[in-house]
Design a protein around this motif. Structure first.
Motif, PDB file in Angstrom:
ATOM      1  N   PRO A 193       0.818  -1.230   0.000  1.00  0.00           N
ATOM      2  CA  PRO A 193       0.000   0.000   0.000  1.00  0.00           C
ATOM      3  C   PRO A 193       0.846   1.273   0.000  1.00  0.00           C
ATOM      4  CG  PRO A 193      -0.874  -1.598   1.568  1.00  0.00           C
ATOM      5  CD  PRO A 193       0.452  -2.128   1.117  1.00  0.00           C
ATOM      6  N   LEU A 194       1.948   1.260   0.761  1.00  0.00           N
ATOM      7  CA  LEU A 194       2.806   2.441   0.819  1.00  0.00           C
ATOM      8  C   LEU A 194       3.492   2.685  -0.517  1.00  0.00           C
ATOM      9  CD1 LEU A 194       3.929   4.685   2.598  1.00  0.00           C
ATOM     10  CD2 LEU A 194       5.787   3.137   3.265  1.00  0.00           C
ATOM     11  N   GLU A 195       3.934   1.624  -1.174  1.00  0.00           N
ATOM     12  CA  GLU A 195       4.597   1.786  -2.462  1.00  0.00           C
ATOM     13  C   GLU A 195       3.628   2.297  -3.526  1.00  0.00           C
ATOM     14  OE1 GLU A 195       6.650  -1.723  -3.591  1.00  0.00           O
ATOM     15  OE2 GLU A 195       7.873  -1.799  -1.783  1.00  0.00           O
ATOM     16  N   ILE A 196       2.389   1.827  -3.477  1.00  0.00           N
ATOM     17  CA  ILE A 196       1.382   2.338  -4.405  1.00  0.00           C
ATOM     18  C   ILE A 196       1.127   3.818  -4.144  1.00  0.00           C
ATOM     19  CG2 ILE A 196      -1.046   2.191  -5.064  1.00  0.00           C
ATOM     20  CD1 ILE A 196      -0.895  -0.806  -4.572  1.00  0.00           C
ATOM     21  N   PHE A 197       1.079   4.195  -2.864  1.00  0.00           N
ATOM     22  CA  PHE A 197       0.816   5.592  -2.510  1.00  0.00           C
ATOM     23  C   PHE A 197       1.917   6.508  -3.033  1.00  0.00           C
ATOM     24  CE2 PHE A 197       1.790   9.047   0.479  1.00  0.00           C
ATOM     25  CZ  PHE A 197       0.650   9.825   0.315  1.00  0.00           C
ATOM     26  N   TYR A 198       3.183   6.161  -2.751  1.00  0.00           N
ATOM     27  CA  TYR A 198       4.241   7.093  -3.166  1.00  0.00           C
ATOM     28  C   TYR A 198       4.570   6.988  -4.652  1.00  0.00           C
ATOM     29  CZ  TYR A 198       7.856   3.416  -2.336  1.00  0.00           C
ATOM     30  OH  TYR A 198       8.622   2.277  -2.336  1.00  0.00           O
ATOM     31  N   THR A 199       3.872   6.117  -5.381  1.00  0.00           N
ATOM     32  CA  THR A 199       3.970   6.117  -6.840  1.00  0.00           C
ATOM     33  C   THR A 199       2.832   6.928  -7.462  1.00  0.00           C
ATOM     34  OG1 THR A 199       5.018   3.939  -6.838  1.00  0.00           O
ATOM     35  CG2 THR A 199       4.033   4.684  -8.904  1.00  0.00           C
ATOM     36  N   ILE A 200       1.616   6.736  -6.945  1.00  0.00           N
ATOM     37  CA  ILE A 200       0.452   7.408  -7.512  1.00  0.00           C
ATOM     38  C   ILE A 200       0.395   8.877  -7.115  1.00  0.00           C
ATOM     39  CG2 ILE A 200      -2.065   7.437  -7.582  1.00  0.00           C
ATOM     40  CD1 ILE A 200      -0.778   5.128  -9.103  1.00  0.00           C
ATOM     41  N   ALA A 201       0.704   9.196  -5.852  1.00  0.00           N
ATOM     42  CA  ALA A 201       0.575  10.573  -5.367  1.00  0.00           C
ATOM     43  C   ALA A 201       1.433  11.553  -6.167  1.00  0.00           C
ATOM     44  CB  ALA A 201       0.906  10.636  -3.877  1.00  0.00           C
ATOM     45  N   PRO A 202       2.723  11.293  -6.414  1.00  0.00           N
ATOM     46  CA  PRO A 202       3.506  12.231  -7.239  1.00  0.00           C
ATOM     47  C   PRO A 202       2.967  12.378  -8.659  1.00  0.00           C
ATOM     48  CG  PRO A 202       4.962  10.773  -6.020  1.00  0.00           C
ATOM     49  CD  PRO A 202       3.585  10.223  -5.856  1.00  0.00           C
ATOM     50  N   MET A 203       2.436  11.273  -9.231  1.00  0.00           N
ATOM     51  CA  MET A 203       1.879  11.360 -10.577  1.00  0.00           C
ATOM     52  C   MET A 203       0.668  12.286 -10.603  1.00  0.00           C
ATOM     53  SD  MET A 203       2.188   7.406 -11.890  1.00  0.00           S
ATOM     54  CE  MET A 203       1.372   7.840 -13.426  1.00  0.00           C
ATOM     55  N   ILE A 204      -0.180  12.196  -9.578  1.00  0.00           N
ATOM     56  CA  ILE A 204      -1.349  13.076  -9.502  1.00  0.00           C
ATOM     57  C   ILE A 204      -0.911  14.524  -9.369  1.00  0.00           C
ATOM     58  CG2 ILE A 204      -3.359  13.684  -8.105  1.00  0.00           C
ATOM     59  CD1 ILE A 204      -3.654  10.731  -7.430  1.00  0.00           C
ATOM     60  N   MET A 205       0.084  14.792  -8.511  1.00  0.00           N
ATOM     61  CA  MET A 205       0.582  16.154  -8.332  1.00  0.00           C
ATOM     62  C   MET A 205       1.131  16.715  -9.647  1.00  0.00           C
ATOM     63  SD  MET A 205       2.511  15.700  -4.673  1.00  0.00           S
ATOM     64  CE  MET A 205       3.321  17.271  -4.876  1.00  0.00           C
ATOM     65  N   ILE A 206       1.908  15.930 -10.360  1.00  0.00           N
ATOM     66  CA  ILE A 206       2.505  16.388 -11.622  1.00  0.00           C
ATOM     67  C   ILE A 206       1.420  16.671 -12.658  1.00  0.00           C
ATOM     68  CG2 ILE A 206       3.948  15.688 -13.565  1.00  0.00           C
ATOM     69  CD1 ILE A 206       5.706  14.201 -11.542  1.00  0.00           C
ATOM     70  N   LEU A 207       0.405  15.788 -12.738  1.00  0.00           N
ATOM     71  CA  LEU A 207      -0.672  15.990 -13.697  1.00  0.00           C
ATOM     72  C   LEU A 207      -1.455  17.261 -13.397  1.00  0.00           C
ATOM     73  CD1 LEU A 207      -2.008  12.339 -14.159  1.00  0.00           C
ATOM     74  CD2 LEU A 207      -0.784  13.731 -15.835  1.00  0.00           C
ATOM     75  N   VAL A 208      -1.707  17.532 -12.105  1.00  0.00           N
ATOM     76  CA  VAL A 208      -2.435  18.755 -11.732  1.00  0.00           C
ATOM     77  C   VAL A 208      -1.628  19.984 -12.101  1.00  0.00           C
ATOM     78  CG1 VAL A 208      -3.323  20.087  -9.792  1.00  0.00           C
ATOM     79  CG2 VAL A 208      -3.777  17.634  -9.910  1.00  0.00           C
ATOM     80  N   LEU A 209      -0.325  19.993 -11.745  1.00  0.00           N
ATOM     81  CA  LEU A 209       0.526  21.133 -12.082  1.00  0.00           C
ATOM     82  C   LEU A 209       0.649  21.299 -13.598  1.00  0.00           C
ATOM     83  CD1 LEU A 209       3.377  20.672  -9.453  1.00  0.00           C
ATOM     84  CD2 LEU A 209       1.582  22.415  -9.429  1.00  0.00           C
ATOM     85  N   PHE A 210       0.760  20.194 -14.318  1.00  0.00           N
ATOM     86  CA  PHE A 210       0.883  20.256 -15.776  1.00  0.00           C
ATOM     87  C   PHE A 210      -0.382  20.827 -16.403  1.00  0.00           C
ATOM     88  CE2 PHE A 210       0.295  18.273 -19.968  1.00  0.00           C
ATOM     89  CZ  PHE A 210       1.422  18.750 -20.608  1.00  0.00           C
ATOM     90  N   SER A 211      -1.557  20.419 -15.924  1.00  0.00           N
ATOM     91  CA  SER A 211      -2.809  20.915 -16.493  1.00  0.00           C
ATOM     92  C   SER A 211      -2.954  22.414 -16.282  1.00  0.00           C
ATOM     93  CB  SER A 211      -3.992  20.176 -15.882  1.00  0.00           C
ATOM     94  OG  SER A 211      -4.100  20.441 -14.491  1.00  0.00           O
ATOM     95  N   HIS A 212      -2.574  22.897 -15.091  1.00  0.00           N
ATOM     96  CA  HIS A 212      -2.635  24.342 -14.840  1.00  0.00           C
ATOM     97  C   HIS A 212      -1.614  25.086 -15.691  1.00  0.00           C
ATOM     98  CE1 HIS A 212      -5.595  24.612 -11.627  1.00  0.00           C
ATOM     99  NE2 HIS A 212      -5.073  23.515 -11.094  1.00  0.00           N
ATOM    100  N   THR A 213      -0.438  24.506 -15.889  1.00  0.00           N
ATOM    101  CA  THR A 213       0.580  25.131 -16.732  1.00  0.00           C
ATOM    102  C   THR A 213       0.085  25.289 -18.163  1.00  0.00           C
ATOM    103  OG1 THR A 213       2.352  24.192 -15.374  1.00  0.00           O
ATOM    104  CG2 THR A 213       2.937  24.937 -17.588  1.00  0.00           C
ATOM    105  N   VAL A 214      -0.516  24.233 -18.703  1.00  0.00           N
ATOM    106  CA  VAL A 214      -1.025  24.279 -20.075  1.00  0.00           C
ATOM    107  C   VAL A 214      -2.141  25.312 -20.200  1.00  0.00           C
ATOM    108  CG1 VAL A 214      -2.248  22.963 -21.841  1.00  0.00           C
ATOM    109  CG2 VAL A 214      -0.360  21.910 -20.591  1.00  0.00           C
ATOM    110  N   ARG A 215      -3.035  25.366 -19.216  1.00  0.00           N
ATOM    111  CA  ARG A 215      -4.149  26.322 -19.274  1.00  0.00           C
ATOM    112  C   ARG A 215      -3.637  27.765 -19.254  1.00  0.00           C
ATOM    113  NH1 ARG A 215      -6.427  29.131 -15.413  1.00  0.00           N
ATOM    114  NH2 ARG A 215      -5.423  27.883 -13.769  1.00  0.00           N
ATOM    115  N   ILE A 216      -2.713  28.062 -18.341  1.00  0.00           N
ATOM    116  CA  ILE A 216      -2.189  29.429 -18.238  1.00  0.00           C
ATOM    117  C   ILE A 216      -1.376  29.781 -19.474  1.00  0.00           C
ATOM    118  CG2 ILE A 216      -0.645  30.926 -16.922  1.00  0.00           C
ATOM    119  CD1 ILE A 216      -1.472  29.371 -14.426  1.00  0.00           C
ATOM    120  N   GLN A 217      -0.579  28.837 -19.967  1.00  0.00           N
ATOM    121  CA  GLN A 217       0.202  29.095 -21.175  1.00  0.00           C
ATOM    122  C   GLN A 217      -0.713  29.393 -22.353  1.00  0.00           C
ATOM    123  OE1 GLN A 217       3.191  26.123 -22.040  1.00  0.00           O
ATOM    124  NE2 GLN A 217       3.205  26.629 -24.201  1.00  0.00           N
TER     125      GLN A 217
END
Length: 292
Positions: free
Chosen positions: A102-126
């Motif tokens: 469970p911990l390994e799944i968490f620290y794999t999925i959580a960073p991916m979600i963070m990156i996707l959120v930041l990337f989506s906002h970057t694309v929108r603002i750009q």
């Protein structure tokens, strides 16, 4: 069984030093000026001077919030593990765990979600910042080694002619813009790559030979702002400075009229070369606008 050593009493002087350090830190933070506190709130970013710049500032601030929360979580877990699984007095080694699914799944999925959120906002603002809508004014900007030329085109006060301003290595030009009116910048370079950056606008765009880059902003606050080249473009790169004055429409029209009366008018847009003093500042020329 290990031998338990008696605890060493804390010296009153150490307590006094700790209290003094904490008190000095709090006093230092509370004594900061309102301007410094505002800079901390903005994450050391300049105060936005255009309607578009607020998107950049908000994204910057929330990126820091996410980074700080992530750092607090990671460091908190590290220190908790250090304390929770520290070696006891009986010298027993803590239980070793090979993996925790469970911990390994968490620290794999959580960073991916963070990156996707930041990337989506970057694309929108750009997308919002690079969209080129119809603008109230057009300024053709030329970055040449080593200064700037500003052409005010499509202005009724110019009687069909182009009003311009240019600098040299010994004269810093001023770009004047009307407040609450959109401006489209067309960026040209006759020599090497430069970068057009007005710090208060929180945005910069490359100036590339053979390519015309454009962007549109709407200054919403009167004041004086600094501009510079953000691309290392040669020996006198540090001289590529300019000032920006955001003024009322009446002051803007008066400025253009003053330029016309002073003779800074051309039938064509000045795109560098002799008129713009391409290699400026190498002579003893100190006259306004680079004229001899």
């Amino acid at each position: 069984m290990g031998v338990q050593l008696p605890k060493r009493p804390v010296s009153p002087w150490r307590r006094l030093a700790l209290v003094s350090a904490l008190g000095s830190g709090l006093l230092l933070l509370t004594s900061c000026s309102a301007e410094v506190r505002d800079e901390w709130k903005r994450g050391a970013m300049p105060e936005p001077a255009t309607k578009e710049a607020w998107q950049i500032l908000e994204f910057w601030q929330w990126s820091w919030v996410v980074a700080l929360l992530t750092g607090a979580l990671v460091w908190g877990l590290i220190f908790w593990v250090i304390w929770r699984y520290r070696r006891r007095h009986d010298d027993d080694v803590p239980v070793q765990t090979r993996y925790n699914l469970p911990l390994e799944i968490f620290y794999t999925i959580a960073p991916m979600i963070m990156i996707l959120v930041l990337f989506s906002h970057t694309v929108r603002i750009q997308h919002d910042l690079t969209e080129i809508p119809e603008a109230d004014h057009t300024v053709v900007v030329v970055g040449q080694q080593w200064s700037w030329t500003f052409n005010y085109v499509d202005e009724p006060v110019a009687d069909g002619k182009n009003v311009y301003e240019f600098g040299t290595g010994s004269y810093i030009p001023t770009l004047v813009l009307p407040v609450d009116e959109s401006v489209r910048f067309e960026l040209h370079s006759p020599d090497v790559i430069h970068s057009f950056w007005i710090t208060g606008f929180l945005y910069k765009e490359d100036v590339i030979p053979g390519r015309v880059n454009e962007f549109v902003v709407t200054p919403d606050k009167e004041g004086t702002y600094s501009g510079k080249c953000a691309e290392l473009c040669g020996t006198y790169h540090s001289r590529m400075l300019f000032n920006v004055e955001v003024v009322s429409r009446e002051e803007y029209d008066a400025y253009l009229q003053d330029r016309i009366e002073a003779g800074f008018v051309s039938d064509d847009v000045i795109l560098g070369g002799k008129e713009a003093t391409t290699q400026a500042g190498l002579e003893s020329d100190t006259t306004e606008g680079g004229t001899e």
